[in-house]
Motif scaffolding. Sequence first.
Motif, PDB file in Angstrom:
ATOM      1  N   HIS A 112       0.807  -1.220   0.000  1.00  0.00           N
ATOM      2  CA  HIS A 112       0.000   0.000   0.000  1.00  0.00           C
ATOM      3  C   HIS A 112       0.841   1.272   0.000  1.00  0.00           C
ATOM      4  N   GLU A 113       2.067   1.192   0.478  1.00  0.00           N
ATOM      5  CA  GLU A 113       2.922   2.371   0.510  1.00  0.00           C
ATOM      6  C   GLU A 113       4.378   1.926   0.594  1.00  0.00           C
ATOM      7  N   VAL A 114       5.262   2.770   0.033  1.00  0.00           N
ATOM      8  CA  VAL A 114       6.688   2.460   0.000  1.00  0.00           C
ATOM      9  C   VAL A 114       7.449   3.633   0.599  1.00  0.00           C
ATOM     10  N   LYS A 115       8.373   3.337   1.515  1.00  0.00           N
ATOM     11  CA  LYS A 115       9.127   4.363   2.223  1.00  0.00           C
ATOM     12  C   LYS A 115      10.376   4.756   1.443  1.00  0.00           C
ATOM     13  N   ASP A 116      10.625   6.057   1.364  1.00  0.00           N
ATOM     14  CA  ASP A 116      11.831   6.571   0.714  1.00  0.00           C
ATOM     15  C   ASP A 116      12.123   7.940   1.311  1.00  0.00           C
ATOM     16  N   HIS A 117      13.198   8.031   2.097  1.00  0.00           N
ATOM     17  CA  HIS A 117      13.550   9.270   2.778  1.00  0.00           C
ATOM     18  C   HIS A 117      14.708  10.008   2.089  1.00  0.00           C
ATOM     19  N   SER A 118      14.893   9.772   0.811  1.00  0.00           N
ATOM     20  CA  SER A 118      15.996  10.401   0.096  1.00  0.00           C
ATOM     21  C   SER A 118      15.662  11.846  -0.267  1.00  0.00           C
ATOM     22  N   LEU A 119      16.697  12.604  -0.599  1.00  0.00           N
ATOM     23  CA  LEU A 119      16.508  13.971  -1.056  1.00  0.00           C
ATOM     24  C   LEU A 119      15.674  13.993  -2.330  1.00  0.00           C
ATOM     25  N   ALA A 120      15.918  13.041  -3.220  1.00  0.00           N
ATOM     26  CA  ALA A 120      15.148  12.985  -4.465  1.00  0.00           C
ATOM     27  C   ALA A 120      13.661  12.779  -4.185  1.00  0.00           C
ATOM     28  N   ALA A 121      13.357  11.918  -3.201  1.00  0.00           N
ATOM     29  CA  ALA A 121      11.956  11.696  -2.838  1.00  0.00           C
ATOM     30  C   ALA A 121      11.330  12.966  -2.280  1.00  0.00           C
ATOM     31  N   PHE A 122      12.093  13.690  -1.462  1.00  0.00           N
ATOM     32  CA  PHE A 122      11.581  14.959  -0.943  1.00  0.00           C
ATOM     33  C   PHE A 122      11.254  15.919  -2.082  1.00  0.00           C
ATOM     34  N   GLU A 123      12.173  16.086  -3.013  1.00  0.00           N
ATOM     35  CA  GLU A 123      11.957  17.032  -4.104  1.00  0.00           C
ATOM     36  C   GLU A 123      10.707  16.664  -4.903  1.00  0.00           C
ATOM     37  N   ARG A 124      10.568  15.378  -5.197  1.00  0.00           N
ATOM     38  CA  ARG A 124       9.401  14.935  -5.972  1.00  0.00           C
ATOM     39  C   ARG A 124       8.113  15.147  -5.198  1.00  0.00           C
ATOM     40  N   GLN A 125       8.103  14.728  -3.937  1.00  0.00           N
ATOM     41  CA  GLN A 125       6.858  14.785  -3.193  1.00  0.00           C
ATOM     42  C   GLN A 125       6.504  16.198  -2.750  1.00  0.00           C
ATOM     43  N   HIS A 126       7.508  17.016  -2.457  1.00  0.00           N
ATOM     44  CA  HIS A 126       7.181  18.404  -2.131  1.00  0.00           C
ATOM     45  C   HIS A 126       6.556  19.106  -3.325  1.00  0.00           C
ATOM     46  N   ALA A 127       7.069  18.839  -4.529  1.00  0.00           N
ATOM     47  CA  ALA A 127       6.482  19.435  -5.724  1.00  0.00           C
ATOM     48  C   ALA A 127       5.022  18.997  -5.880  1.00  0.00           C
ATOM     49  N   GLU A 128       4.745  17.739  -5.561  1.00  0.00           N
ATOM     50  CA  GLU A 128       3.375  17.229  -5.654  1.00  0.00           C
ATOM     51  C   GLU A 128       2.474  17.883  -4.607  1.00  0.00           C
ATOM     52  N   SER A 129       2.953  17.964  -3.362  1.00  0.00           N
ATOM     53  CA  SER A 129       2.161  18.586  -2.297  1.00  0.00           C
ATOM     54  C   SER A 129       1.905  20.058  -2.588  1.00  0.00           C
ATOM     55  N   ALA A 130       2.958  20.777  -3.007  1.00  0.00           N
ATOM     56  CA  ALA A 130       2.824  22.196  -3.303  1.00  0.00           C
ATOM     57  C   ALA A 130       1.906  22.422  -4.497  1.00  0.00           C
ATOM     58  N   GLY A 131       1.936  21.503  -5.456  1.00  0.00           N
ATOM     59  CA  GLY A 131       1.060  21.631  -6.612  1.00  0.00           C
ATOM     60  C   GLY A 131      -0.404  21.547  -6.249  1.00  0.00           C
ATOM     61  N   LEU A 132      -0.703  20.794  -5.209  1.00  0.00           N
ATOM     62  CA  LEU A 132      -2.089  20.646  -4.758  1.00  0.00           C
ATOM     63  C   LEU A 132      -2.481  21.703  -3.730  1.00  0.00           C
ATOM     64  N   LEU A 133      -1.627  21.936  -2.764  1.00  0.00           N
ATOM     65  CA  LEU A 133      -1.990  22.777  -1.622  1.00  0.00           C
ATOM     66  C   LEU A 133      -1.481  24.199  -1.729  1.00  0.00           C
ATOM     67  N   GLY A 134      -0.494  24.440  -2.584  1.00  0.00           N
ATOM     68  CA  GLY A 134       0.011  25.795  -2.774  1.00  0.00           C
ATOM     69  C   GLY A 134       0.458  26.437  -1.482  1.00  0.00           C
ATOM     70  N   ASP A 135       0.060  27.699  -1.304  1.00  0.00           N
ATOM     71  CA  ASP A 135       0.501  28.424  -0.109  1.00  0.00           C
ATOM     72  C   ASP A 135      -0.313  28.076   1.126  1.00  0.00           C
ATOM     73  N   ARG A 136      -1.227  27.107   1.016  1.00  0.00           N
ATOM     74  CA  ARG A 136      -1.955  26.643   2.207  1.00  0.00           C
ATOM     75  C   ARG A 136      -1.163  25.592   2.981  1.00  0.00           C
ATOM     76  N   LEU A 137      -0.041  25.137   2.433  1.00  0.00           N
ATOM     77  CA  LEU A 137       0.792  24.166   3.139  1.00  0.00           C
ATOM     78  C   LEU A 137       1.589  24.887   4.219  1.00  0.00           C
ATOM     79  N   ASP A 138       1.211  24.697   5.468  1.00  0.00           N
ATOM     80  CA  ASP A 138       1.864  25.365   6.594  1.00  0.00           C
ATOM     81  C   ASP A 138       3.003  24.546   7.185  1.00  0.00           C
ATOM     82  N   LEU A 139       2.842  23.228   7.183  1.00  0.00           N
ATOM     83  CA  LEU A 139       3.788  22.324   7.845  1.00  0.00           C
ATOM     84  C   LEU A 139       4.083  21.150   6.934  1.00  0.00           C
ATOM     85  N   TYR A 140       5.375  20.818   6.770  1.00  0.00           N
ATOM     86  CA  TYR A 140       5.765  19.654   5.973  1.00  0.00           C
ATOM     87  C   TYR A 140       6.690  18.808   6.824  1.00  0.00           C
TER      88      TYR A 140
END
Length: 323
Positions: A112-140
């Motif tokens: 159901h989910e795969v763990k990846d704490h790499s810098l590359a994973a952060f860059e990819r997932q932050h872009a995804e979160s920011a794309g959805l939530l924009g400036d409403r993302l207060d805490l990551y």
Amino acid sequence: MPFARLDRATTPTAHIGLGLAAVGRPGYITPHRDRDLPDGRGVDALRERTHELLDAAYAQGVRYVDTARSYGRAEAFLADWLAARPEATDVVVGSKWGYTYTGDWNTEAETHEVKDHSLAAFERQHAESAGLLGDRLDLYQIHSVTPDSPTLTDTALHGRLAQLAEQGVTVGVSTSGPAQADAIRAALAVTVDGSPLFRTVQATYNALETSAGQALAEAHDAGVTVLVKEAVANGRLAGTEAPAVVREIAADAGLEPDAVALALVLREPWAGVVLSGAVTVAQLAGNLHAPLLDLDEERLDRLSALVEEPEAYWRYRSLLPWT
């Protein structure tokens, strides 16, 4: 810090947050999902249920919402709700990165989910979160950090997270596993240019699993906001699943067992936000009665007998089925 908005709130429910782990995807490790969720658990049905919960939570004073990249479509459901309710500017939004949802909207998925704490994973997932939530993302937050996580020693990642913090997004960690206390203390020691990096810690703490309590108190004393997840132990402290002593205290108070479980955590002076994982409006209403409950010494003594060894607690949790 966005949590200053919560500190200024005066309603007793302002320090209860709504977690979306159990409604952003069809499968999760909580019990009775066939009973509690819409038939079929399709995307539209769970979007509607998520919005119902957010409406009810907001109307009753809840001002923190917790989601994650791995919670299926939870970020998207939340983004839709925020867009439709521009007046809800006082909601604090937290999300997490470090796990990728791989369930493909299938409760019987092998993984159901795969763990990846790499810098590359952060860059990819932050872009995804920011794309959805924009400036409403207060805490990551980094999702489910353990003492051996590379995120605690990856200086390149630390530098990138510090850049995110400079842009106004609070950076934190969530923890899991029997050595949560060690992970919390290691996170508190991480600095960038002499300043602490992580300003929030989200950890599991409940009547069965209290091993992180002292470390969470230390985090609070260091000025870090503490968020508590799994206060009802993935359903083990709610409804008919709850131990007899929890059900008895609830019955005496005219409340549901889940309110007793949350009240036990809310009384801790270090608990900044305690998450509800409700999947129905009725469950949420029961959770929000927690601040009304007075846990006297006699009740606290009875509840203290429920504490399990951390290894046993997390072993049991690891065996809970995704349904």
